[in-house]
Enzyme design. Structure first.
Site, PDB file in Angstrom:
ATOM      1  N   CYS A   1      -5.601  12.187  12.413  1.00 16.10           N
ATOM      2  CA  CYS A   1      -6.172  10.884  12.100  1.00 16.10           C
ATOM      3  C   CYS A   1      -6.103  10.057  13.377  1.00 16.10           C
ATOM      4  CB  CYS A   1      -5.424  10.208  10.958  1.00 16.10           C
ATOM      5  SG  CYS A   1      -3.878   9.506  11.484  1.00 16.10           S
TER       6      CYS A   1
ATOM      7  N   LYS B   1       0.853  -1.212   0.000  1.00 17.09           N
ATOM      8  CA  LYS B   1       0.000   0.000   0.000  1.00 17.09           C
ATOM      9  C   LYS B   1       0.873   1.240   0.000  1.00 17.09           C
ATOM     10  CE  LYS B   1      -1.728   1.502   4.075  1.00 17.09           C
ATOM     11  NZ  LYS B   1      -1.335   2.884   4.420  1.00 17.09           N
ATOM     12  N   ASN B   2       1.910   1.247   0.832  1.00 17.86           N
ATOM     13  CA  ASN B   2       2.695   2.465   1.019  1.00 17.86           C
ATOM     14  C   ASN B   2       3.693   2.725  -0.095  1.00 17.86           C
ATOM     15  OD1 ASN B   2       1.168   2.900   3.237  1.00 17.86           O
ATOM     16  ND2 ASN B   2       2.746   2.330   4.728  1.00 17.86           N
TER      17      ASN B   2
ATOM     18  N   ASP C   1       4.588   0.444  11.913  1.00 15.72           N
ATOM     19  CA  ASP C   1       3.349  -0.175  11.425  1.00 15.72           C
ATOM     20  C   ASP C   1       3.212  -1.628  11.874  1.00 15.72           C
ATOM     21  OD1 ASP C   1       3.415   1.538   8.196  1.00 15.72           O
ATOM     22  OD2 ASP C   1       2.930   2.203  10.230  1.00 15.72           O
TER      23      ASP C   1
ATOM     24  N   ARG D   1      -5.792  10.177   4.695  1.00 15.34           N
ATOM     25  CA  ARG D   1      -4.892  11.171   5.307  1.00 15.34           C
ATOM     26  C   ARG D   1      -3.669  11.397   4.439  1.00 15.34           C
ATOM     27  NH1 ARG D   1      -8.558  12.729   7.118  1.00 15.34           N
ATOM     28  NH2 ARG D   1      -9.530  12.256   9.091  1.00 15.34           N
TER      29      ARG D   1
ATOM     30  N   ARG E   1      -8.412  -0.722   4.675  1.00 16.89           N
ATOM     31  CA  ARG E   1      -7.571   0.331   4.082  1.00 16.89           C
ATOM     32  C   ARG E   1      -6.220  -0.235   3.647  1.00 16.89           C
ATOM     33  NH1 ARG E   1      -6.273   4.777   7.862  1.00 16.89           N
ATOM     34  NH2 ARG E   1      -4.888   5.144   6.097  1.00 16.89           N
TER      35      ARG E   1
ATOM     36  N   ARG F   1      -1.473  14.756  12.237  1.00 16.19           N
ATOM     37  CA  ARG F   1      -0.545  14.369  11.166  1.00 16.19           C
ATOM     38  C   ARG F   1       0.032  15.670  10.589  1.00 16.19           C
ATOM     39  NH1 ARG F   1      -1.432   9.045   9.579  1.00 16.19           N
ATOM     40  NH2 ARG F   1       0.532   9.110   8.450  1.00 16.19           N
ATOM     41  N   PRO F   2       0.977  16.288  11.278  1.00 16.70           N
ATOM     42  CA  PRO F   2       1.516  17.558  10.786  1.00 16.70           C
ATOM     43  C   PRO F   2       2.176  17.393   9.418  1.00 16.70           C
ATOM     44  CG  PRO F   2       2.850  16.682  12.562  1.00 16.70           C
ATOM     45  CD  PRO F   2       1.631  15.825  12.485  1.00 16.70           C
ATOM     46  N   ILE F   3       2.169  18.453   8.654  1.00 15.24           N
ATOM     47  CA  ILE F   3       2.788  18.408   7.316  1.00 15.24           C
ATOM     48  C   ILE F   3       3.815  19.541   7.162  1.00 15.24           C
ATOM     49  CG2 ILE F   3       0.810  17.293   6.198  1.00 15.24           C
ATOM     50  CD1 ILE F   3      -0.025  20.098   5.208  1.00 15.24           C
ATOM     51  N   ASP F   4       4.311  20.042   8.301  1.00 14.59           N
ATOM     52  CA  ASP F   4       5.251  21.178   8.254  1.00 14.59           C
ATOM     53  C   ASP F   4       6.478  20.867   7.408  1.00 14.59           C
ATOM     54  OD1 ASP F   4       5.491  19.342  10.520  1.00 14.59           O
ATOM     55  OD2 ASP F   4       7.287  20.466  11.020  1.00 14.59           O
ATOM     56  N   LEU F   5       6.962  19.635   7.442  1.00 12.90           N
ATOM     57  CA  LEU F   5       8.167  19.309   6.661  1.00 12.90           C
ATOM     58  C   LEU F   5       7.851  19.269   5.167  1.00 12.90           C
ATOM     59  CD1 LEU F   5       9.812  16.547   8.869  1.00 12.90           C
ATOM     60  CD2 LEU F   5      10.183  19.013   8.888  1.00 12.90           C
TER      61      LEU F   5
HETATM   62  C1  EPZ Z   1       4.220   6.861   6.315  1.00 18.94           C
HETATM   63  O1  EPZ Z   1       3.446   7.866   6.931  1.00 18.94           O
HETATM   64  C2  EPZ Z   1       3.311   5.666   6.207  1.00 18.94           C
HETATM   65  N1  EPZ Z   1       2.155   5.997   5.368  1.00 18.94           N
HETATM   66  C3  EPZ Z   1       2.839   5.251   7.601  1.00 18.94           C
HETATM   67  O2  EPZ Z   1       2.054   4.066   7.450  1.00 18.94           O
HETATM   68  C4  EPZ Z   1       4.061   4.928   8.457  1.00 18.94           C
HETATM   69  O3  EPZ Z   1       3.646   4.618   9.765  1.00 18.94           O
HETATM   70  C5  EPZ Z   1       5.003   6.137   8.486  1.00 18.94           C
HETATM   71  O4  EPZ Z   1       5.352   6.512   7.140  1.00 18.94           O
HETATM   72  C6  EPZ Z   1       6.293   5.849   9.239  1.00 18.94           C
HETATM   73  O5  EPZ Z   1       6.949   4.759   8.648  1.00 18.94           O
HETATM   74  C7  EPZ Z   1       2.282   5.949   4.024  1.00 18.94           C
HETATM   75  O6  EPZ Z   1       3.345   5.683   3.499  1.00 18.94           O
HETATM   76  C8  EPZ Z   1       1.050   6.261   3.221  1.00 18.94           C
HETATM   77  P1  EPZ Z   1       6.302  10.229   8.461  1.00 18.94           P
HETATM   78  P2  EPZ Z   1       4.001   9.399   6.980  1.00 18.94           P
HETATM   79  O7  EPZ Z   1       6.205  11.470   7.657  1.00 18.94           O
HETATM   80  O8  EPZ Z   1       4.668   9.721   5.699  1.00 18.94           O
HETATM   81  C9  EPZ Z   1       5.715  13.342  11.934  1.00 18.94           C
HETATM   82  C10 EPZ Z   1       0.221   2.667   7.738  1.00 18.94           C
HETATM   83  O9  EPZ Z   1      -0.189   2.111   8.779  1.00 18.94           O
HETATM   84  N2  EPZ Z   1       5.718  14.361  10.856  1.00 18.94           N
HETATM   85  O10 EPZ Z   1       7.564   9.418   8.390  1.00 18.94           O
HETATM   86  O11 EPZ Z   1       2.926  10.268   7.468  1.00 18.94           O
HETATM   87  C11 EPZ Z   1       4.470  12.488  11.921  1.00 18.94           C
HETATM   88  O12 EPZ Z   1       3.425  13.102  12.633  1.00 18.94           O
HETATM   89  C12 EPZ Z   1       0.665   4.108   7.805  1.00 18.94           C
HETATM   90  O13 EPZ Z   1       0.354   2.112   6.614  1.00 18.94           O
HETATM   91  C13 EPZ Z   1       5.866  15.708  11.201  1.00 18.94           C
HETATM   92  O14 EPZ Z   1       5.974  16.056  12.379  1.00 18.94           O
HETATM   93  O15 EPZ Z   1       5.104   9.239   8.121  1.00 18.94           O
HETATM   94  C14 EPZ Z   1       4.930  11.225  12.599  1.00 18.94           C
HETATM   95  O16 EPZ Z   1       4.884  11.420  14.000  1.00 18.94           O
HETATM   96  C15 EPZ Z   1       0.402   4.747   9.157  1.00 18.94           C
HETATM   97  N3  EPZ Z   1       5.862  16.637  10.206  1.00 18.94           N
HETATM   98  C16 EPZ Z   1       6.385  11.089  12.173  1.00 18.94           C
HETATM   99  O17 EPZ Z   1       6.766  12.391  11.709  1.00 18.94           O
HETATM  100  C17 EPZ Z   1       5.741  16.289   8.883  1.00 18.94           C
HETATM  101  O18 EPZ Z   1       5.757  17.196   8.012  1.00 18.94           O
HETATM  102  C18 EPZ Z   1       6.620  10.100  11.055  1.00 18.94           C
HETATM  103  O19 EPZ Z   1       5.916  10.595   9.960  1.00 18.94           O
HETATM  104  C19 EPZ Z   1       5.598  14.938   8.562  1.00 18.94           C
HETATM  105  C20 EPZ Z   1       5.595  13.989   9.552  1.00 18.94           C
END
Ligand code: EPZ
Length: 417
Positions: free
Chosen positions: A116, A22-23, A306, A92, A398, A121-125
Site C-alpha cells: 500500500c 476507524k481502527n 499515524d 489493505r 478513508r 504490508r507483510p502478513i507473515d505474523l
Molecule cells: C495498524 O496497522 C493500523 N491499521 C495502522 O493505521 C497503524 O499505523 C499500525 O497498526 C501501527 O499502529 C489498522 O488498525 C486498520 P502492524 P497494522 O501490524 O495492523 C509490519 C492508519 O493510518 N508487519 O502493527 O498493519 C508492518 O509492515 C493505519 O489508520 C510485519 O512485518 O500494523 C509494519 O511495518 C496505517 N508483518 C509494522 O509491522 C506482519 O505480519 C507495524 O504493523 C504484520 C505487520
C-alpha cells in the site's frame, strides 16, 4: 475528482466531538462474524474503509445496515468464506477478516492484501500465528487458502514485535478455539482493548487486552451485543495539530485522556496548553510554536506512527529543528515532498526526517499519497498564506469523517470542490 480548497490562516474556535475510531471499528466488524445473533455498534464513523468492511460482510451473506452512527450487523445469513480481489484491494486491512472467517466457517480464501502507500504490508505474523492455532494455509496462484480441518485450538504465541493486526487476528480466532491461547508481546493499542471489550460483551473470555500478555479462554460460541466504539485518538491528534498551527483555542469533546498520553506532551513542549475536563479537552496554541526537538514513533503507549505526518506540519512551523524517527513503517514520508511545496524545510534520510521550522508556509496545489499524509497537507494548508488546493482526498476520506465540515464549523475556510 474532488479536491479541497483551503484559504489559510483562519483562527479556529469553538468545540467539536471526535468521531469514532476507524481502527477500532474495522476489527470489531470482523469480530461480528463469530456472533450467533445481531450486534448493534454505536459511534461508527462514516468512512470509506468502514464501507469497504460492510461490503465484505454483505458479500459474505451477512446483513449490515447503518442508521447515522449506529450499525446493525447480523451475520446469521453468512453463506461464503471468501473475499474477492476487488474487495481485498479496496482496503489493505481486510486481512483482519482472516481469523474470523476461519473461526466461523473452518475455511477462508482471499488474495494477499498487497503493498500500500506505506510500503509492503507483510502478513507473515498473521499467518504464522494462525498456523499455531491449527489453521492450514496454502498459497494457490497468489491467493491465500486456509482450512482448519480439526477446528482451531489454543496455543502460546510470542509475537516478535507487537503487531496490531496480528494481535487482533489472533484474539478473534482464539475466542472460539478449543482451549486457551496466550499472546506474548501483544500490541497494547486502545483499539485492541476496545475489540476485547466488544468480544467479551459477546461472551468471549479475554483477559489482559491492552497489556503485553493477553489470555483468551475459548468458548463454544458468541452471542450478539451492543457496543459503542471509542473515540479516534488519531483524529483527535490531527484536530489539535490544526489548532496548533492556526494559533487557535478549541475544545474537543469525546476524548479519552490516556489515549493521548504520548501526544499532549509534544504539544506542551511546543508551547500549547491542554486541559482535560472529563472527556473534554480544552486546547490553546501560542502565537509562536517552539520545536519539541525529537519525535520517535513507537508502539503504544509511545508516539503513534499515524500522528507522525500531521505532527510534521506542526513541526514545520516551530521555531527550531525537530527530528522525526519513523520506526513503524518503511515508507511513511511521502507527505514530505508536498509539505516542501508549501514552503516547509524538511530533509529525509532513511527513517529520519529533519524539519527546520520556517516562519511561514505559502499556499500551493499539492497532492495526497496516503491517509495520514493527506491529513498533514490539510493541517499545513490551514496555516499557509493564501489559497491551497489538495487533490487525492479519497485518501483522507478513508479515515476522517466529513473532515472539511468539521474544520469549517470551527472557523476554517475549507471547501470540497
Ligand atoms: C495498524 O496497522 C493500523 N491499521 C495502522 O493505521 C497503524 O499505523 C499500525 O497498526 C501501527 O499502529 C489498522 O488498525 C486498520 P502492524 P497494522 O501490524 O495492523 C509490519 C492508519 O493510518 N508487519 O502493527 O498493519 C508492518 O509492515 C493505519 O489508520 C510485519 O512485518 O500494523 C509494519 O511495518 C496505517 N508483518 C509494522 O509491522 C506482519 O505480519 C507495524 O504493523 C504484520 C505487520
Amino acid at each position: 475528482m474532488a479536491i479541497l480548497a483551503v484559504d489559510g490562516r483562519r483562527r479556529l474556535s469553538g468545540e467539536t466531538a471526535v468521531q469514532g475510531s476507524k481502527n477500532a471499528t474495522l476489527p470489531i466488524l470482523a469480530g461480528t462474524l463469530l456472533c450467533a445473533d445481531e450486534c448493534i455498534v454505536h459511534n461508527c464513523p462514516d468512512l470509506s474503509d468502514v464501507e469497504a468492511s460492510l461490503s465484505i460482510l454483505r458479500y459474505l451473506g451477512c446483513s449490515a445496515s447503518r442508521d447515522d452512527g449506529t450499525l446493525a450487523v447480523d451475520t446469521r445469513g453468512m453463506v461464503r468464506s471468501d473475499i474477492p480481489e476487488e474487495l481485498m484491494h479496496r482496503m489493505r486491512s481486510s486481512i483482519i477478516f482472516l481469523g474470523a472467517l476461519v473461526a466461523r466457517t473452518g475455511r477462508a480464501r482471499m488474495s494477499y492484501p498487497g503493498g500500500c502507500e506505506l510500503g509492503p504490508r507483510p502478513i507473515d505474523l498473521h499467518l504464522s500465528s494462525l498456523r499455531r492455532l491449527g489453521v492450514e494455509i496454502t498459497d494457490e496462484h497468489g491467493e491465500l487458502v486456509c482450512t482448519a480441518p480439526e477446528g482451531l485450538h489454543g496455543a502460546g504465541i510470542a509475537l516478535p514485535f507487537p503487531s496490531v493486526g496480528a494481535t487482533e487476528n489472533i484474539m478473534i480466532a482464539a475466542c472460539t478455539a478449543d482451549g486457551t491461547t496466550i499472546i506474548s508481546n501483544a500490541a497494547r493499542e486502545p483499539e485492541i482493548s476496545d475489540l476485547a471489550d466488544f468480544l467479551n460483551a459477546c461472551g468471549a473470555h479475554i483477559d489482559g487486552a491492552g497489556e503485553s500478555t493477553v489470555m483468551i479462554d475459548g468458548v463454544s460460541r458468541l452471542h450478539g451485543a451492543v457496543h459503542a466504539i471509542i473515540p479516534d485518538r488519531i483524529v483527535a491528534a490531527t484536530l489539535l495539530c490544526a489548532a496548533a498551527v492556526t494559533r487557535s483555542d478549541i475544545t474537543l469533546r469525546r476524548v479519552i485522556p490516556s489515549h493521548l498520553s504520548s501526544i499532549i506532551p509534544i504539544f506542551e513542549q511546543s508551547g500549547c496548553e491542554a486541559e482535560f475536563c472529563g472527556s473534554d479537552l480544552r486546547f490553546c496554541a501560542p502565537y509562536k510554536l517552539r520545536s519539541s526537538k525529537l519525535i520517535r514513533t513507537m508502539p503504544y503507549p509511545g508516539f503513534p506512527t499515524d500522528a507522525q505526518a500531521p505532527m510534521m506540519s506542526v513541526a514545520a512551523l516551530c521555531d527550531g529543528i525537530t527530528v522525526f524517527v519513523e520506526n513503524m513503517f518503511e515508507s511513511r514520508y511521502r507527505h514530505v515532498g508536498e509539505l516542501c511545496r508549501l514552503g516547509a524545510n524538511i530533509r529525509v534520510e532513511g527513517k529520519v526526517a529533519v524539519v527546520d521550522g520556517v516562519r511561514r508556509l505559502l499556499s500551493a496545489n499539492v497532492a495526497a499519497h496516503d491517509l495520514r499524509g493527506a491529513a498533514a497537507l490539510v493541517v499545513a494548508a490551514l496555516a499557509a498564506h493564501g489559497r491551497s488546493e489538495i487533490s487525492g482526498i479519497g485518501y483522507l476520506e478513508r479515515g476522517y469523517e466529513r473532515f472539511e465540515l468539521v474544520l469549517s464549523a470551527l472557523g476554517a475556510d475549507i471547501k470540497k470542490i
